[in-house]
Design an enzyme around this catalytic site. Structure first.
Site, PDB file in Angstrom:
ATOM      1  N   ASN A 291     -11.058  -3.791   2.750  1.00 57.73           N
ATOM      2  CA  ASN A 291     -10.701  -3.748   4.176  1.00 57.73           C
ATOM      3  C   ASN A 291     -10.645  -2.324   4.717  1.00 57.73           C
ATOM      4  O   ASN A 291     -10.598  -2.117   5.914  1.00 57.73           O
ATOM      5  CB  ASN A 291      -9.367  -4.475   4.438  1.00 57.73           C
ATOM      6  CG  ASN A 291      -8.248  -3.975   3.563  1.00 57.73           C
ATOM      7  OD1 ASN A 291      -8.423  -3.830   2.356  1.00 57.73           O
ATOM      8  ND2 ASN A 291      -7.107  -3.678   4.146  1.00 57.73           N
TER       9      ASN A 291
ATOM     10  N   ILE B 182     -12.987   3.364   0.504  1.00 57.82           N
ATOM     11  CA  ILE B 182     -14.188   3.241  -0.330  1.00 57.82           C
ATOM     12  C   ILE B 182     -14.644   1.782  -0.395  1.00 57.82           C
ATOM     13  O   ILE B 182     -15.840   1.480  -0.344  1.00 57.82           O
ATOM     14  CB  ILE B 182     -13.904   3.800  -1.747  1.00 57.82           C
ATOM     15  CG1 ILE B 182     -13.720   5.329  -1.680  1.00 57.82           C
ATOM     16  CG2 ILE B 182     -15.020   3.423  -2.721  1.00 57.82           C
ATOM     17  CD1 ILE B 182     -13.190   5.963  -2.962  1.00 57.82           C
TER      18      ILE B 182
ATOM     19  N   ARG C 226      -4.655  -7.902   2.062  1.00 60.02           N
ATOM     20  CA  ARG C 226      -3.270  -8.290   1.766  1.00 60.02           C
ATOM     21  C   ARG C 226      -2.443  -8.485   3.021  1.00 60.02           C
ATOM     22  O   ARG C 226      -1.449  -9.185   3.003  1.00 60.02           O
ATOM     23  CB  ARG C 226      -2.582  -7.207   0.926  1.00 60.02           C
ATOM     24  CG  ARG C 226      -3.129  -7.067  -0.461  1.00 60.02           C
ATOM     25  CD  ARG C 226      -2.277  -6.122  -1.247  1.00 60.02           C
ATOM     26  NE  ARG C 226      -2.305  -4.762  -0.704  1.00 60.02           N
ATOM     27  CZ  ARG C 226      -1.543  -3.763  -1.129  1.00 60.02           C
ATOM     28  NH1 ARG C 226      -0.676  -3.977  -2.090  1.00 60.02           N
ATOM     29  NH2 ARG C 226      -1.636  -2.554  -0.595  1.00 60.02           N
TER      30      ARG C 226
ATOM     31  N   ASP D 219      -3.605 -10.436  -3.353  1.00 63.53           N
ATOM     32  CA  ASP D 219      -2.979  -9.255  -3.941  1.00 63.53           C
ATOM     33  C   ASP D 219      -3.325  -9.308  -5.427  1.00 63.53           C
ATOM     34  O   ASP D 219      -3.006 -10.289  -6.108  1.00 63.53           O
ATOM     35  CB  ASP D 219      -1.458  -9.331  -3.723  1.00 63.53           C
ATOM     36  CG  ASP D 219      -0.753  -8.079  -4.212  1.00 63.53           C
ATOM     37  OD1 ASP D 219      -1.162  -7.538  -5.265  1.00 63.53           O
ATOM     38  OD2 ASP D 219       0.207  -7.650  -3.551  1.00 63.53           O
TER      39      ASP D 219
ATOM     40  N   GLY E 177      -6.712  -0.152  -5.352  1.00 65.26           N
ATOM     41  CA  GLY E 177      -5.903   0.785  -6.137  1.00 65.26           C
ATOM     42  C   GLY E 177      -4.855   1.463  -5.285  1.00 65.26           C
ATOM     43  O   GLY E 177      -4.962   1.508  -4.049  1.00 65.26           O
TER      44      GLY E 177
ATOM     45  N   TYR F 220      -1.064   7.204 -12.420  1.00 68.51           N
ATOM     46  CA  TYR F 220      -2.406   6.950 -11.868  1.00 68.51           C
ATOM     47  C   TYR F 220      -3.492   7.326 -12.879  1.00 68.51           C
ATOM     48  O   TYR F 220      -4.440   6.563 -13.115  1.00 68.51           O
ATOM     49  CB  TYR F 220      -2.551   7.774 -10.586  1.00 68.51           C
ATOM     50  CG  TYR F 220      -3.837   7.589  -9.830  1.00 68.51           C
ATOM     51  CD1 TYR F 220      -4.059   6.475  -9.035  1.00 68.51           C
ATOM     52  CD2 TYR F 220      -4.839   8.559  -9.896  1.00 68.51           C
ATOM     53  CE1 TYR F 220      -5.241   6.323  -8.317  1.00 68.51           C
ATOM     54  CE2 TYR F 220      -6.023   8.418  -9.181  1.00 68.51           C
ATOM     55  CZ  TYR F 220      -6.216   7.295  -8.388  1.00 68.51           C
ATOM     56  OH  TYR F 220      -7.387   7.154  -7.689  1.00 68.51           O
TER      57      TYR F 220
HETATM   58  P1  NDP Z   1      -7.285   3.392   0.155  1.00 65.64           P
HETATM   59  O1  NDP Z   1      -5.845   3.719  -0.060  1.00 65.64           O
HETATM   60  O2  NDP Z   1      -7.977   3.897   1.368  1.00 65.64           O
HETATM   61  O3  NDP Z   1      -7.502   1.807   0.072  1.00 65.64           O
HETATM   62  C1  NDP Z   1      -6.999   1.112  -1.031  1.00 65.64           C
HETATM   63  C2  NDP Z   1      -7.449  -0.318  -0.940  1.00 65.64           C
HETATM   64  O4  NDP Z   1      -6.916  -1.024  -2.058  1.00 65.64           O
HETATM   65  C3  NDP Z   1      -6.909  -1.011   0.319  1.00 65.64           C
HETATM   66  O5  NDP Z   1      -7.861  -1.921   0.776  1.00 65.64           O
HETATM   67  C4  NDP Z   1      -5.694  -1.728  -0.218  1.00 65.64           C
HETATM   68  O6  NDP Z   1      -5.319  -2.873   0.525  1.00 65.64           O
HETATM   69  C5  NDP Z   1      -6.205  -2.153  -1.581  1.00 65.64           C
HETATM   70  N1  NDP Z   1      -5.122  -2.517  -2.482  1.00 65.64           N
HETATM   71  C6  NDP Z   1      -4.172  -1.718  -2.999  1.00 65.64           C
HETATM   72  N2  NDP Z   1      -3.355  -2.426  -3.802  1.00 65.64           N
HETATM   73  C7  NDP Z   1      -3.811  -3.688  -3.779  1.00 65.64           C
HETATM   74  C8  NDP Z   1      -3.387  -4.891  -4.383  1.00 65.64           C
HETATM   75  N3  NDP Z   1      -2.309  -4.951  -5.177  1.00 65.64           N
HETATM   76  N4  NDP Z   1      -4.092  -6.022  -4.161  1.00 65.64           N
HETATM   77  C9  NDP Z   1      -5.187  -5.994  -3.362  1.00 65.64           C
HETATM   78  N5  NDP Z   1      -5.613  -4.904  -2.726  1.00 65.64           N
HETATM   79  C10 NDP Z   1      -4.936  -3.758  -2.940  1.00 65.64           C
HETATM   80  O7  NDP Z   1      -8.005   3.904  -1.169  1.00 65.64           O
HETATM   81  P2  NDP Z   1      -9.466   4.501  -1.402  1.00 65.64           P
HETATM   82  O8  NDP Z   1     -10.449   3.758  -0.613  1.00 65.64           O
HETATM   83  O9  NDP Z   1      -9.376   5.963  -1.295  1.00 65.64           O
HETATM   84  O10 NDP Z   1      -9.646   4.184  -2.963  1.00 65.64           O
HETATM   85  C11 NDP Z   1     -10.358   3.056  -3.436  1.00 65.64           C
HETATM   86  C12 NDP Z   1     -10.398   3.151  -4.953  1.00 65.64           C
HETATM   87  O11 NDP Z   1     -11.020   4.391  -5.338  1.00 65.64           O
HETATM   88  C13 NDP Z   1      -9.020   3.155  -5.587  1.00 65.64           C
HETATM   89  O12 NDP Z   1      -9.066   2.459  -6.807  1.00 65.64           O
HETATM   90  C14 NDP Z   1      -8.758   4.624  -5.841  1.00 65.64           C
HETATM   91  O13 NDP Z   1      -7.852   4.829  -6.888  1.00 65.64           O
HETATM   92  C15 NDP Z   1     -10.153   5.123  -6.188  1.00 65.64           C
HETATM   93  N6  NDP Z   1     -10.324   6.533  -5.976  1.00 65.64           N
HETATM   94  C16 NDP Z   1     -10.141   7.117  -4.727  1.00 65.64           C
HETATM   95  C17 NDP Z   1     -10.304   8.469  -4.572  1.00 65.64           C
HETATM   96  C18 NDP Z   1     -10.130   9.172  -3.281  1.00 65.64           C
HETATM   97  O14 NDP Z   1     -10.194  10.404  -3.260  1.00 65.64           O
HETATM   98  N7  NDP Z   1      -9.939   8.485  -2.176  1.00 65.64           N
HETATM   99  C19 NDP Z   1     -10.628   9.337  -5.715  1.00 65.64           C
HETATM  100  C20 NDP Z   1     -10.789   8.642  -6.953  1.00 65.64           C
HETATM  101  C21 NDP Z   1     -10.639   7.299  -7.064  1.00 65.64           C
HETATM  102  P3  NDP Z   1      -4.253  -2.750   1.763  1.00 65.64           P
HETATM  103  O15 NDP Z   1      -5.042  -2.301   2.943  1.00 65.64           O
HETATM  104  O16 NDP Z   1      -3.693  -4.101   1.851  1.00 65.64           O
HETATM  105  O17 NDP Z   1      -3.238  -1.726   1.330  1.00 65.64           O
END
Ligand code: NDP
Length: 241
Positions: free
Chosen positions: A10, A13, A33, A55, A84, A147
């Site tokens: 949503n 990335i 979520r 979730d 994440g 993390y």
């Molecule tokens: P964001 O914080 O922008 O988005 C995180 C996404 O994960 C949201 O859609 C969130 O949903 C969802 N999410 C988190 N927890 C849950 C859960 N328990 N169940 C379902 N959905 C969940 O993160 P990024 O887009 O930056 O990161 C995406 C991935 O890339 C992650 O795994 C992150 O660790 C990894 N990453 C990111 C980096 C960065 O610099 N941005 C660097 C390295 C890795 P909601 O909107 O409901 O919160």
């Protein structure tokens, strides 16, 4: 055309991955979520996009999300385990709760969705799984014991699964982004981002689209002989580690 599930698509990335696969002509489901499901991304057909409430820390919600996708389009052929969270803090100030919450969402959550997807992929003798790790897994950024552990855990898990399911032509790979401009990194503040960007050989922060293109490639036919790989997409930040 494949049925694709991207967790956490949503925003950030995950949302860039949703757009990449939609542009590729796939049928793309994503989890959300919050109260309202995300709308179909602009410019794409509504019948190619499905938002399922899930979730990843809740096994029952994972089961129900897969059941909804399967009854709509059939089994998931490409899984991008992207959802994440971070809950940063220096080691001595990090509560056990902060540690286990991050492991549960990032590592166990990915395990839950991968296990559910594999149940069908194994029968189909085809499938692609891509886990979103992080440069933090191998450089060890301070304040990220939880993390980094969760993201390093994904590498071992992916490689174990890759060996288990390779004979069925299912590939399991890891993308390890560096610093990418999303809500997750904006929480770090401009000063920290500028300091970290200074250490990136390419001299810039990554975009969500930089990551989505590599995730898409690993799911494509061109990547059919790649499994158990960890692909850094970090502008060179973790080079050599
Ligand atoms: P964001 O914080 O922008 O988005 C995180 C996404 O994960 C949201 O859609 C969130 O949903 C969802 N999410 C988190 N927890 C849950 C859960 N328990 N169940 C379902 N959905 C969940 O993160 P990024 O887009 O930056 O990161 C995406 C991935 O890339 C992650 O795994 C992150 O660790 C990894 N990453 C990111 C980096 C960065 O610099 N941005 C660097 C390295 C890795 P909601 O909107 O409901 O919160």
């Amino acid at each position: 055309m494949a049925v694709v599930l991207i967790t956490g698509g949503n925003r950030g990335i995950g949302a860039a991955c949703v757009r990449w696969f939609l542009a590729n002509g796939d049928q793309v489901a994503t989890t959300y979520r919050s109260a309202d499901p995300p709308p179909t991304p602009e410019g794409f057909a509504a019948d190619h996009f499905l938002a399922v409430r899930c979730d990843v820390t809740d096994a029952a919600q994972v089961e129900s999300a897969f059941a909804t996708i399967e009854s709509t389009w059939g089994p998931v052929k490409v899984l991008v385990a992207n959802a994440g969270i971070t809950r940063d803090g220096l080691m001595l100030r990090m509560s056990e709760d902060a540690f286990t919450e991050v492991i549960d969402a990032n590592l166990t959550g990915s395990f839950r969705v991968a296990k559910r997807a594999l149940a069908k992929m194994l029968r189909l003798h085809t499938g692609r799984i891509v886990f979103l790790s992080s440069v933090s897994a191998y450089v060890g950024l301070p304040g990220q014991a939880n993390y980094a552990a969760s993201k390093a855990g994904l590498v071992g898990m992916a490689r174990a699964i890759a060996r288990e399911v390779g004979s069925r032509q299912i590939t399991v790979n890891v993308v390890a982004p560096g610093l990418v401009a999303t809500d997750m990194t904006s929480a770090l503040g401009d000063e920290r981002i500028a300091q970290m960007t200074g250490q990136v050989p390419l001299g810039r922060i990554g975009s969500a689209d930089d990551i989505a293109g590599v995730v898409g490639f690993l799911a494509s036919a061109a990547a059919g002989y790649i499994t158990g790989a960890v692909v850094p997409v970090d502008g060179g930040l973790g080079m050599g580690l």
